[in-house]
Design a protein around this motif. Structure first.
Motif, PDB file in Angstrom:
ATOM      1  N   GLU A  18       0.845  -1.205   0.000  1.00  0.00           N
ATOM      2  CA  GLU A  18       0.000   0.000   0.000  1.00  0.00           C
ATOM      3  C   GLU A  18       0.875   1.247   0.000  1.00  0.00           C
ATOM      4  OE1 GLU A  18      -3.496   2.460   0.111  1.00  0.00           O
ATOM      5  OE2 GLU A  18      -3.137   0.412  -0.542  1.00  0.00           O
ATOM      6  N   GLY A  19       1.932   1.247   0.791  1.00  0.00           N
ATOM      7  CA  GLY A  19       2.867   2.376   0.798  1.00  0.00           C
ATOM      8  C   GLY A  19       3.619   2.502  -0.511  1.00  0.00           C
ATOM      9  N   VAL A  20       4.029   1.370  -1.063  1.00  0.00           N
ATOM     10  CA  VAL A  20       4.722   1.378  -2.360  1.00  0.00           C
ATOM     11  C   VAL A  20       3.794   1.941  -3.433  1.00  0.00           C
ATOM     12  CG1 VAL A  20       5.693  -0.110  -4.170  1.00  0.00           C
ATOM     13  CG2 VAL A  20       6.278  -0.517  -1.767  1.00  0.00           C
ATOM     14  N   THR A  21       2.539   1.514  -3.399  1.00  0.00           N
ATOM     15  CA  THR A  21       1.557   1.988  -4.378  1.00  0.00           C
ATOM     16  C   THR A  21       1.314   3.483  -4.224  1.00  0.00           C
ATOM     17  OG1 THR A  21       0.522  -0.176  -4.461  1.00  0.00           O
ATOM     18  CG2 THR A  21      -0.813   1.683  -5.196  1.00  0.00           C
ATOM     19  N   TRP A  22       1.171   3.951  -2.982  1.00  0.00           N
ATOM     20  CA  TRP A  22       0.946   5.383  -2.740  1.00  0.00           C
ATOM     21  C   TRP A  22       2.108   6.189  -3.320  1.00  0.00           C
ATOM     22  CZ3 TRP A  22       3.147   9.653  -0.671  1.00  0.00           C
ATOM     23  CH2 TRP A  22       2.320  10.733  -0.374  1.00  0.00           C
ATOM     24  N   CYS A  23       3.330   5.793  -2.994  1.00  0.00           N
ATOM     25  CA  CYS A  23       4.510   6.521  -3.492  1.00  0.00           C
ATOM     26  C   CYS A  23       4.611   6.453  -5.013  1.00  0.00           C
ATOM     27  CB  CYS A  23       5.785   5.958  -2.859  1.00  0.00           C
ATOM     28  SG  CYS A  23       5.955   6.350  -1.115  1.00  0.00           S
ATOM     29  N   PHE A 137      -3.917   9.322  -2.960  1.00  0.00           N
ATOM     30  CA  PHE A 137      -3.117   8.464  -3.824  1.00  0.00           C
ATOM     31  C   PHE A 137      -3.134   7.006  -3.391  1.00  0.00           C
ATOM     32  CE2 PHE A 137      -1.360  12.683  -4.502  1.00  0.00           C
ATOM     33  CZ  PHE A 137      -1.341  12.731  -5.889  1.00  0.00           C
ATOM     34  N   GLY A 138      -3.674   6.715  -2.222  1.00  0.00           N
ATOM     35  CA  GLY A 138      -3.723   5.340  -1.746  1.00  0.00           C
ATOM     36  C   GLY A 138      -4.842   4.561  -2.402  1.00  0.00           C
ATOM     37  N   MET A 139      -4.871   3.261  -2.125  1.00  0.00           N
ATOM     38  CA  MET A 139      -5.921   2.445  -2.701  1.00  0.00           C
ATOM     39  C   MET A 139      -6.765   1.784  -1.623  1.00  0.00           C
ATOM     40  SD  MET A 139      -6.959  -0.817  -4.156  1.00  0.00           S
ATOM     41  CE  MET A 139      -5.595  -1.838  -3.870  1.00  0.00           C
ATOM     42  N   LEU A 140      -6.159   1.180  -0.644  1.00  0.00           N
ATOM     43  CA  LEU A 140      -6.915   0.516   0.421  1.00  0.00           C
ATOM     44  C   LEU A 140      -7.020   1.361   1.688  1.00  0.00           C
ATOM     45  CD1 LEU A 140      -5.522  -3.106   0.067  1.00  0.00           C
ATOM     46  CD2 LEU A 140      -7.708  -2.233  -0.735  1.00  0.00           C
ATOM     47  N   LEU A 141      -6.065   2.276   1.875  1.00  0.00           N
ATOM     48  CA  LEU A 141      -6.079   3.168   3.031  1.00  0.00           C
ATOM     49  C   LEU A 141      -6.244   4.595   2.528  1.00  0.00           C
ATOM     50  CD1 LEU A 141      -3.098   1.667   5.057  1.00  0.00           C
ATOM     51  CD2 LEU A 141      -5.532   1.327   5.459  1.00  0.00           C
ATOM     52  N   VAL A 142      -7.378   5.172   2.827  1.00  0.00           N
ATOM     53  CA  VAL A 142      -7.638   6.551   2.424  1.00  0.00           C
ATOM     54  C   VAL A 142      -8.079   7.326   3.665  1.00  0.00           C
ATOM     55  CG1 VAL A 142      -8.238   5.932   0.052  1.00  0.00           C
ATOM     56  CG2 VAL A 142     -10.033   6.057   1.766  1.00  0.00           C
ATOM     57  N   PRO A 143      -8.019   8.651   3.634  1.00  0.00           N
ATOM     58  CA  PRO A 143      -8.387   9.441   4.807  1.00  0.00           C
ATOM     59  C   PRO A 143      -9.784   9.102   5.328  1.00  0.00           C
ATOM     60  CG  PRO A 143      -7.316  10.829   3.198  1.00  0.00           C
ATOM     61  CD  PRO A 143      -7.530   9.493   2.533  1.00  0.00           C
ATOM     62  N   PHE A 144      -9.896   9.084   6.628  1.00  0.00           N
ATOM     63  CA  PHE A 144     -11.130   8.692   7.320  1.00  0.00           C
ATOM     64  C   PHE A 144     -12.328   9.539   6.890  1.00  0.00           C
ATOM     65  CE2 PHE A 144     -13.922   8.681  11.123  1.00  0.00           C
ATOM     66  CZ  PHE A 144     -14.231   7.332  11.119  1.00  0.00           C
TER      67      PHE A 144
END
Length: 151
Positions: A18-23, A137-144
């Motif tokens: 998820e972090g790799v994808t965000w970056c 930019f994330g996919m599974l973790l986005v702001p609440f």
């Protein structure tokens, strides 16, 4: 190594992806790789495939290599890192291409607040048609806040 360690490596790799994808999304797709990602931000892009789909290949290559080197002599941790990358790729496909962009007509009537929140955050991301000023930019973790809006 035992099965618990291998499962842990796979799960940890999935989470790290998820972090790799965000970056990658923020700094590569919306950076020097914009020429491949740009068509993905154009509304009503008429083709079955987009240039953006090349990123699936980019992520598949390390996974394939990790599988290869993870079984070359005997099963080792590299195989399970590759498995974590593959599992994340499957989740990405199901969430991004199927649920969010509806490239396939599965999961039409989801009632899940989480999945609705992911969809809302991605729609906010796509309101920006150009390279700069992106968000989510994330996919599974986005702001609440997107889960609150999706009730």
């Amino acid at each position: 190594m035992n099965a618990v360690v291998f499962i842990g490596i796979t799960m940890l790799t999935f989470v790290v992806m998820e972090g790799v994808t965000w970056c990658t999304h923020k700094y590569v797709m919306h950076g020097f790789g914009w020429f491949l990602h740009e068509d993905h931000h154009q509304p009503g892009y008429p083709h079955v495939f987009e240039k953006n789909d090349a990123f699936f290949v980019v992520f598949a290559i390390p996974s394939i290599l990790l599988f290869y080197f993870g079984i070359r002599r005997e099963l080792n941790y590299l195989f399970f890192i590759g498995l974590g990358v593959l599992c994340y790729g499957v989740a990405y496909f199901l969430i991004h291409d199927v649920l969010i962009h509806r490239r396939f007509k599965w999961f039409k009537n989801t009632k899940s607040r989480y999945l609705k929140g992911l969809r809302k955050a991605h729609k906010i991301h796509h309101k920006h048609l150009d390279k700069p000023d992106g968000e989510c930019f994330g996919m599974l973790l986005v702001p609440f806040k997107y889960f609150k809006k999706s009730q």
